[in-house]
Design a protein around this motif. Structure first.
Motif, mmCIF file in Angstrom:
data_model
loop_
_atom_site.group_PDB
_atom_site.id
_atom_site.type_symbol
_atom_site.label_atom_id
_atom_site.label_comp_id
_atom_site.label_asym_id
_atom_site.label_seq_id
_atom_site.Cartn_x
_atom_site.Cartn_y
_atom_site.Cartn_z
ATOM 1 N N ASP A 103 38.430 22.063 5.478
ATOM 2 C CA ASP A 103 37.128 22.697 5.714
ATOM 3 C C ASP A 103 36.853 23.770 4.666
ATOM 4 O O ASP A 103 35.734 23.870 4.144
ATOM 5 C CB ASP A 103 37.067 23.298 7.123
ATOM 6 C CG ASP A 103 37.088 22.238 8.209
ATOM 7 O OD1 ASP A 103 36.707 21.090 7.913
ATOM 8 O OD2 ASP A 103 37.484 22.556 9.348
ATOM 9 N N LYS A 104 37.862 24.579 4.376
ATOM 10 C CA LYS A 104 37.680 25.623 3.361
ATOM 11 C C LYS A 104 37.433 25.001 1.994
ATOM 12 O O LYS A 104 36.593 25.485 1.216
ATOM 13 C CB LYS A 104 38.915 26.529 3.314
ATOM 14 C CG LYS A 104 38.800 27.668 2.304
ATOM 15 C CD LYS A 104 40.079 28.496 2.227
ATOM 16 C CE LYS A 104 40.259 29.333 3.464
ATOM 17 N NZ LYS A 104 41.401 30.286 3.298
ATOM 18 N N ALA A 107 33.849 23.744 1.888
ATOM 19 C CA ALA A 107 32.910 24.872 1.919
ATOM 20 C C ALA A 107 32.849 25.564 0.559
ATOM 21 O O ALA A 107 31.752 25.911 0.079
ATOM 22 C CB ALA A 107 33.325 25.862 3.005
ATOM 23 N N ARG A 108 33.993 25.774 -0.055
ATOM 24 C CA ARG A 108 34.004 26.447 -1.363
ATOM 25 C C ARG A 108 33.370 25.583 -2.450
ATOM 26 O O ARG A 108 32.704 26.092 -3.355
ATOM 27 C CB ARG A 108 35.441 26.822 -1.740
ATOM 28 C CG ARG A 108 36.083 27.825 -0.779
ATOM 29 C CD ARG A 108 35.390 29.183 -0.804
ATOM 30 N NE ARG A 108 35.864 30.085 0.221
ATOM 31 C CZ ARG A 108 36.946 30.844 0.147
ATOM 32 N NH1 ARG A 108 37.697 30.797 -0.946
ATOM 33 N NH2 ARG A 108 37.287 31.639 1.132
ATOM 34 N N LYS A 110 30.978 23.410 -1.959
ATOM 35 C CA LYS A 110 29.527 23.457 -1.710
ATOM 36 C C LYS A 110 28.919 24.707 -2.339
ATOM 37 O O LYS A 110 27.803 24.658 -2.879
ATOM 38 C CB LYS A 110 29.251 23.430 -0.210
ATOM 39 C CG LYS A 110 29.470 22.059 0.428
ATOM 40 C CD LYS A 110 29.472 22.126 1.945
ATOM 41 C CE LYS A 110 28.141 22.592 2.493
ATOM 42 N NZ LYS A 110 28.158 22.642 3.972
ATOM 43 N N ASN A 111 29.646 25.810 -2.299
ATOM 44 C CA ASN A 111 29.151 27.036 -2.946
ATOM 45 C C ASN A 111 29.111 26.895 -4.453
ATOM 46 O O ASN A 111 28.216 27.434 -5.117
ATOM 47 C CB ASN A 111 30.051 28.219 -2.569
ATOM 48 C CG ASN A 111 29.881 28.651 -1.128
ATOM 49 O OD1 ASN A 111 28.841 28.398 -0.514
ATOM 50 N ND2 ASN A 111 30.894 29.299 -0.565
ATOM 51 N N GLU A 121 29.219 17.209 0.987
ATOM 52 C CA GLU A 121 29.813 17.300 2.319
ATOM 53 C C GLU A 121 29.950 15.917 2.956
ATOM 54 O O GLU A 121 30.979 15.589 3.562
ATOM 55 C CB GLU A 121 28.971 18.211 3.206
ATOM 56 C CG GLU A 121 29.571 18.455 4.578
ATOM 57 C CD GLU A 121 28.781 19.476 5.371
ATOM 58 O OE1 GLU A 121 29.392 20.216 6.163
ATOM 59 O OE2 GLU A 121 27.534 19.543 5.200
#
Length: 492
Positions: A103-104, A107-108, A110-111, A121
């Motif tokens: 998940d991390k 998420a990173r 995507k940033n 995602e």
């Protein structure tokens, strides 16, 4: 009790030796060099020790293949450290972190890639779903391609309710799936994916099998480890286990001839010593096997290799550094990739492995060692003139790339040792210095792989040129396939 001769003391050969001797078989292993481990071996210069090639430990997590093997052998694996941040990836000015936590990680990313965040995602959701289902399928360790009713039975029994979901992707490439998500329009993200694939699948997203590519992108999340000293310590533990179970292991025994007389295999080493057994396990690149056999048997193996003749096998250029610890630039973590161009070879993609602070198995206090490698096309090294000139050119390019990423790096260098393809050929016996096995393209992977069974009765192959391919995980599984075929061994 079966008499088994193993040719090659890399991780695959030592795994086979340890498993078979534990099972009670009479095992003799012959290794041409003075070191165990092959491409996961080591060498020493002065007080400093360097891993030859493989550096990042995989398969040591609970239920990982190495952990399963060590548990069966009742051997403690070498001390290792699970990495939450597996590696840093330097990509055209971006610094990306490969996080163990899925998940991390997503998420990173995507940033870092906001322009394709939602597509990214959805892509990773599919990758992780497919990887999970493949792991369920692979848990019994079926052999591919299946060649016997027993191997087909193991494969069929491993099928799960979700296995059908894999069928639409069996002939698809990673690149094709990236395109279906629109991610091919985001070049840096695709190169980030390519950087993960080239090191494990020996090819990029354009041709990589999507199914195996999913495993490659997911495996770091399963567990990546820094092994104190280096992966050679796994090889040494396997060697100790084999010897404790009665195996005869000999280093400095280069095999020059393999023949069969009646129902017995004969092996002769470079010293004229002869060995005899009912089975031979060739735990080296299968390309090195035909010249050791008589003409008829050699041609039989060549026919197995004919369908691989158009595949390009990579070589590697590696530079081994001794660094002054006090002068190492900030930000140099244990494992890193540097991508400077659009390619994945010839210094445009580097993999860096730095020894851990306090790892005195590799360097005394105040120093650390660094291994830096890049893929290279073996055709660039064909003549002595090409070889010498290109070795210097690529060495200088690699230094420039590292210095460009970590300003002041050159000031930390105490010593350095470049290793080009011929060094791999000389010290590990790999033809032309080829490393990593065959690219895992859709035409070569899974059911198109080379089997551990050869057409010659009692002659087996394992290592990175047969299923499931490169890396210590792959070669250990192929060794297990051979052991299961010979003795019926089943890992718990």
């Amino acid at each position: 009790m079966k008499e088994i001769i193993i040719v090659g003391g890399g991780v695959s050969g030592l795994t086979a030796a340890a498993l078979l001797s534990k099972k009670g078989e009479a095992v003799t292993l012959l290794e041409g060099s003075r070191e165990w481990g092959g491409c996961a071996g080591k060498f020493q210069r002065g007080k400093h020790l360097f891993p030859v090639g493989a550096t990042l430990g995989m398969g040591l997590e609970e239920e990982g293949i190495h952990q399963r093997i060590f548990n069966y052998l009742q051997v403690d694996p070498p001390e290792s450290h699970l990495l939450d941040e597996v590696m840093y990836v330097h990509l055209h000015g971006r610094k990306l972190v490969f996080h163990r936590d899925r998940d991390k990680h997503v998420a990173r990313l995507k940033n870092q890639f906001p322009g394709c965040a939602s597509d990214l995602e959805r892509f990773y959701a599919l990758v992780y779903k497919i990887a999970s289902r493949i792991r369920q399928l692979m848990d019994p360790l079926p052999a591919l391609p299946p060649k016997t009713p027993g191997e087909w039975a193991i494969l069929v029994k491993s099928l799960q309710p979700g296995t059908l979901a894999l069928l639409p992707y069996i002939n698809r490439t990673m690149g094709g799936v990236l395109t279906s998500f629109g991610l091919h329009r985001h070049g840096d993200f695709q190169r980030f994916i390519d950087g993960q694939l080239i090191d494990s699948m020996q090819t990029t997203s354009e041709e990589c099998s999507f199914l195996l590519g999913c495993l490659a992108l997911d495996m770091y999340h399963q567990g990546a480890f820094y092994v104190d000293g280096g992966l050679y310590r796994m090889a040494e533990e396997l060697a100790k286990s084999a010897e404790m179970s009665g195996a005869l292991l000999k280093r400095g025994r280069k095999v020059e001839k393999i023949s069969k007389e009646q129902d017995r295999w004969q092996v002769e080493d470079h010293r004229g010593n002869r060995y005899e057994g009912s089975h031979i396990i060739f735990a080296a690149p299968i390309e090195a096997l035909p010249p050791l056999l008589d003409e008829e048997s050699g041609n039989t193996i060549k026919r197995v290799l004919n369908r691989k003749r158009n595949l390009t096998s990579w070589g590697t250029m590696t530079v081994y550094f001794v660094l002054d610890e006090a002068k190492i630039p900030d930000g140099m973590t244990l494992f890193q990739q540097i991508c400077t161009g659009n390619g994945m070879s010839e210094g445009e993609h580097l993999f860096l492995s730095l020894s851990k602070r306090g790892d005195h198995l590799r360097s005394p206090s105040g120093f650390r060692t660094l291994t830096v490698s890049t893929h290279t096309d073996l055709s660039r090294w064909e003549t002595k003139e090409k070889y010498d000139a290109y070795k210097q050119e690529l060495h200088e390019k690699m230094l420039s790339v590292i210095e460009g990423t970590f300003s002041g790096f050159s000031k930390s260098i105490v010593d350095q040792y470049p290793g080009a393809p011929r060094a791999w050929e000389r010290f590990t016996g790999r033809p032309d210095g080829m490393v990593g096995g065959y690219p895992q393209t859709t035409e070569n992977a899974l059911f198109h792989s080379i089997s551990h069974r050869t057409p010659l009765d009692g002659l087996w192959v394992c290592g990175d040129s047969v299923f499931p391919g490169a890396g210590t995980i792959g070669v250990s599984v192929s060794a297990y396939h051979v052991c299961r075929s010979i003795t019926g061994l089943k890992l718990p």
